[in-house]
Design an enzyme around this catalytic site. Structure first.
Site, PDB file in Angstrom:
ATOM      1  N   GLY A   1      10.288  -1.525   3.223  1.00 16.36           N
ATOM      2  CA  GLY A   1      10.850  -1.758   2.230  1.00 16.36           C
ATOM      3  C   GLY A   1      10.227  -0.954   1.077  1.00 16.36           C
ATOM      4  O   GLY A   1      10.746  -0.931   0.018  1.00 16.36           O
TER       5      GLY A   1
ATOM      6  N   CYS B   1       0.817  -1.030  -0.146  1.00 25.12           N
ATOM      7  CA  CYS B   1      -0.068   0.084  -0.025  1.00 25.12           C
ATOM      8  C   CYS B   1       0.899   1.244  -0.019  1.00 25.12           C
ATOM      9  O   CYS B   1       0.477   2.425  -0.808  1.00 25.12           O
ATOM     10  CB  CYS B   1      -0.900  -0.081   1.116  1.00 25.12           C
ATOM     11  SG  CYS B   1      -0.260  -0.236   2.737  1.00 25.12           S
TER      12      CYS B   1
ATOM     13  N   THR C   1      -1.806  -2.105  11.722  1.00 25.13           N
ATOM     14  CA  THR C   1      -2.208  -3.289  10.805  1.00 25.13           C
ATOM     15  C   THR C   1      -2.208  -4.621  11.861  1.00 25.13           C
ATOM     16  O   THR C   1      -1.920  -4.420  13.002  1.00 25.13           O
ATOM     17  CB  THR C   1      -1.051  -3.299   9.811  1.00 25.13           C
ATOM     18  OG1 THR C   1       0.036  -3.628  10.516  1.00 25.13           O
ATOM     19  CG2 THR C   1      -1.154  -2.304   9.110  1.00 25.13           C
TER      20      THR C   1
END
Length: 332
Positions: free
Chosen positions: A209, A149, A179
């Site tokens: 990342g 996302c 999350t």
């Protein structure tokens, strides 16, 4: 197009919700080893962030019914054992988070499935961000990744700025909503000690990342971006802060104009633009990958700028999963 969902977590459920408004996507099956049809109906009907499902729902022992349409439910641990062929499944959305490599995701292909879209970054599967590099998709690719996302938020913004002015180097910070992998209260987390602290009570520095992954979808930026994350106690909507040094100097107004133009033309529906005094909750349910906040950014000099862009890390991303499937179908 007959599509199945493997894993009925946040993204799996929201892909199903989004598909209910998309006539081109026909969800025919769901696999989740831990969820009964009774509970699946409940999870789909009620959502703390996105509200009650706008439609009719029911179930029997082997199906849930969404707006009267049957969706077969499987409860297999191993993708090889899922009988996708019984429902003529052509595409699988792999949203468990457990099968993110080419080898693991390819196990779906043994059941008559033509393509797999991984709803997470992948170390070796071709990775696509709609509006950025989706045109590089080739029909001989059977397993692809929709990236993360955050990469979906950062990459469109970085592409516009890099194409117009050039990015010499940049650092990204994402201020990211909670999350499912986080702990509600302090708990064990062997690899990431900070990640084991209570999500509801802390701002938690974390690795990501996402910025480096932009170099995979925009090769000219490979090695020029890196970043980190702060996990914050909000339920949904995150924001990217890109601090970049430009190759070609430009005023902040020129940068704003370039992003606004892209949002109205080649990146319409992917990249949004706002000059309003907004906050995070204003973007819940926004289907853009990235919404540039023109009033939040700043410039120190004409070649050193901070750019801010919002994203509904659940709904926006789930919308792109469906967009990628549509694009793949059109290019068969």
């Amino acid at each position: 197009m007959n599509v199945a969902i493997n894993g009925f977590g946040r993204i799996g459920r929201l892909v199903l919700r989004a598909s209910a408004k998309n006539p081109l996507i026909n969800i025919v099956a769901i696999n989740d080893p831990f969820v009964s049809t009774t509970y699946m109906e409940y999870m789909l009907e009620y959502d703390t962030v996105h509200g009650k499902f706008d439609g009719s729902l029911s179930h029997d022992e082997t199906h849930i019914f969404v707006n009267g349409k049957p969706i077969r439910v499987f409860n297999e641990m191993n993708p090889e054992n899922i009988k996708w062929g019984e429902e003529q499944v052509q595409y699988v959305v792999e949203s468990t988070g457990a099968f993110t490599t080419l080898e693991k995701a390819s196990t779906h292909l043994k059941n008559g499935v033509e393509k797999v879209v991984i709803s997470a970054p992948s170390s070796d599967a071709p990775m696509f961000v709609m509006g950025v590099n989706h045109e590089l998709y080739e029909k001989n690719m059977h397993v692809v990744s929709n990236a993360s996302c955050t990469t979906n938020c950062l990459a469109p913004l970085a592409k516009v700025v890099n194409d117009k002015f050039g990015i010499k180097e940049g650092l990204m910070t994402t201020v990211h909503a909670v999350t499912a992998t986080q702990k509600t209260v302090d708990g064990p987390s062997k690899k990431d000690w900070r990640g084991g602290r209570g999500a509801c009570f802390n701002i938690i520095p974390s690795s990501t990342g996402a910025a480096k992954a932009v170099g995979k979808v925009i090769p000219s930026l490979n090695g020029k971006l890196t970043g980190m994350s702060f996990r914050v106690p909000t339920a949904d909507v995150s924001v990217v802060d890109l601090t970049a040094r430009l190759v070609n100097p430009a005023s902040y107004d020129e940068i704003k104009a370039a992003i606004k133009s892209a949002s109205e033309n080649e990146m319409k529906g992917i990249l949004g633009y706002t000059e309003k005094a907004v906050v995070s909750s204003d973007f819940i349910g926004d289907s853009h990958s990235s919404i540039f906040d023109a009033e939040a950014g700043i410039a120190l000099t004409d070649d050193f700028v901070k750019l801010v862009s919002w994203y509904d890390n659940e709904w926006g991303y789930s919308s792109r999963v469906l967009d990628l499937i549509e694009h793949m179908v059109k290019n068969e």
